[in-house]
Design an enzyme around this catalytic site. Structure first.
Site, short mmCIF file in Angstrom:
data_model
loop_
_atom_site.label_atom_id
_atom_site.label_comp_id
_atom_site.label_asym_id
_atom_site.label_seq_id
_atom_site.Cartn_x
_atom_site.Cartn_y
_atom_site.Cartn_z
N GLN A 1 -18.40 25.00 -81.63
CA GLN A 1 -17.62 24.55 -82.79
C GLN A 1 -16.95 25.78 -83.40
O GLN A 1 -17.58 26.54 -84.15
CB GLN A 1 -18.53 23.85 -83.78
CG GLN A 1 -19.35 22.71 -83.17
CD GLN A 1 -18.49 21.53 -82.74
OE1 GLN A 1 -17.90 20.83 -83.56
NE2 GLN A 1 -18.42 21.30 -81.43
N ALA B 1 -18.37 14.70 -90.92
CA ALA B 1 -18.47 15.29 -89.59
C ALA B 1 -17.26 16.17 -89.28
O ALA B 1 -16.32 16.29 -90.06
CB ALA B 1 -18.63 14.19 -88.55
N HIS B 2 -17.28 16.76 -88.07
CA HIS B 2 -16.25 17.73 -87.69
C HIS B 2 -14.87 17.10 -87.60
O HIS B 2 -14.69 15.96 -87.20
CB HIS B 2 -16.61 18.44 -86.38
CG HIS B 2 -16.86 17.52 -85.21
ND1 HIS B 2 -17.45 17.96 -84.06
CD2 HIS B 2 -16.60 16.21 -85.02
CE1 HIS B 2 -17.54 16.96 -83.20
NE2 HIS B 2 -17.02 15.90 -83.76
N ASN B 3 -13.88 17.89 -88.03
CA ASN B 3 -12.47 17.54 -87.97
C ASN B 3 -12.09 16.33 -88.82
O ASN B 3 -11.02 15.74 -88.65
CB ASN B 3 -12.02 17.31 -86.52
CG ASN B 3 -12.02 18.59 -85.70
OD1 ASN B 3 -12.99 18.88 -85.00
ND2 ASN B 3 -10.95 19.36 -85.80
#
Length: 341
Positions: free
Chosen positions: A200, A241-243
């Site tokens: 990440q 969460a991511h993005n």
């Protein structure tokens, strides 16, 4: 700290009805007001307390018309709730203003810079090449990783963890034990049944005037940035969460989870324990009620949704009415079947 009613009215752009010279030193709920306190009346359910409160002053709407005799001095404003919120903010600034300097033991690398009027609490850690603006407060046991940037007038409460490379804007608040920039949940399944970690490499960006609740986690992007836009307010125990991208002035209540790469629009309201699947688009001004599950894009602005899977709120309410009637409907069907037999 004492202020006259006239001084407070000037701060709130209000008009005094009563004794301008009265002094107040504390804030109180209207039903608990005592001499020397100031309160407010915004919800008319609490109007009865205006006639019995011992508070020295009460903030009310200009349109409010008392029905009985009352004793406190009134401060008339356009919006009593907003005005009292402003007063709370100013009071908080006065209280927090006493925290200055660097407590020991704490660790700050030589390559990092802190703006004027800073506060760093005991056992805080500030890594390499960190840039911290003016009037920033970093409370004890906070961790700020390498290459983090924090804007002016921001508060980082105790135990917050901000991973490397993240950016925190001006006038932000990050409450205790929030984690900003931990790895997103990225694992690639392998042919042998194991999972390979996907690095990440991105970061998290909080724009200006963002508030993050206690124990909330905002994951760093796989590539690029996870972004919380200007003025968004995130409650406690929220997982982003991511993005993910959270739009301007969107509010999200506790225990909500937003899966990776979803984009939530501006001025949305998301209730507690809501779940959003990944890679979704949520239109501006969407309202999602508590415990709803969102599994598809929301394209129409201003939609109100509820249920799991979520549907428009009116439709969901009609369905619940029918659901409650199911036992009676079943009984009627049995009676019809018995007659037919």
């Amino acid at each position: 700290m004492e202020f006259t009613v006239e001084q407070i009215a000037y701060m709130l752009n209000g008009e005094v009805k009563g004794d301008k010279s009265l002094k107040v030193s504390q804030l109180a709920k209207i039903e608990e007001g005592t001499e020397g306190t100031i309160s407010f009346l915004a919800n008319l359910k609490y109007e009865q307390y205006l006639y019995t409160t011992k508070a020295s002053a009460v903030i009310v709407d200009k349109s409010f018309e008392p029905k009985k005799a009352y004793s406190p001095t009134l401060i008339l404003v356009e919006n009593a709730y907003a005005a009292f919120t402003t007063l709370l903010q100013e009071y908080q600034k006065l209280i927090a203003g006493s925290k200055k300097g660097i407590e020991q033991p704490s660790f700050i690398t030589e390559g990092s810079t802190l703006g004027v009027n800073h506060y760093v609490g005991a056992f805080a850690y500030i890594g390499n090449n960190v840039t911290i603006g003016e009037n920033v407060k970093v409370y004890p046991h906070a961790y700020i990783g390498d290459n983090v940037k924090i804007g002016d007038n921001t508060t980082i409460y105790a135990g917050v963890k901000i991973y490397e490379g993240c950016v925190i804007g001006n006038h932000c608040t990050v409450h205790a034990n929030a984690v900003i920039g931990a790895d997103g949940f990225g694992f690639a399944p392998q042919s042998d049944g194991t999972y390979q970690t996907i690095p990440q490499l991105g970061n998290v960006i909080l724009e200006d005037h963002v508030s993050i609740g206690a124990n909330t986690c905002i994951d760093r992007a796989t590539m690029g940035s996870t972004v919380v836009r200007l003025g968004a307010k995130i409650d406690n125990l929220v997982q982003i969460a991511h993005n993910v991208e959270i739009g301007k002035n969107t509010v999200i209540a506790a225990q909500t989870g937003i899966s990776g790469s979803s984009k939530v629009g501006e001025n949305c309201m998301i209730g507690g324990q809501v779940g959003l699947a990944g890679h979704l688009q949520v239109a501006n001004r969407t309202i999602i009620t508590a415990q709803s599950g969102i599994s598809k894009n929301i394209k129409k602005e201003g939609t109100v949704l509820s249920g799991s899977p979520a549907v428009e709120n009116a439709e969901n309410l009609r369905s619940h009415v029918l659901y409650r009637k199911l036992p009676a409907i079943e009984q009627r069907l049995r009676e019809v079947e018995n007659k037919l037999k």
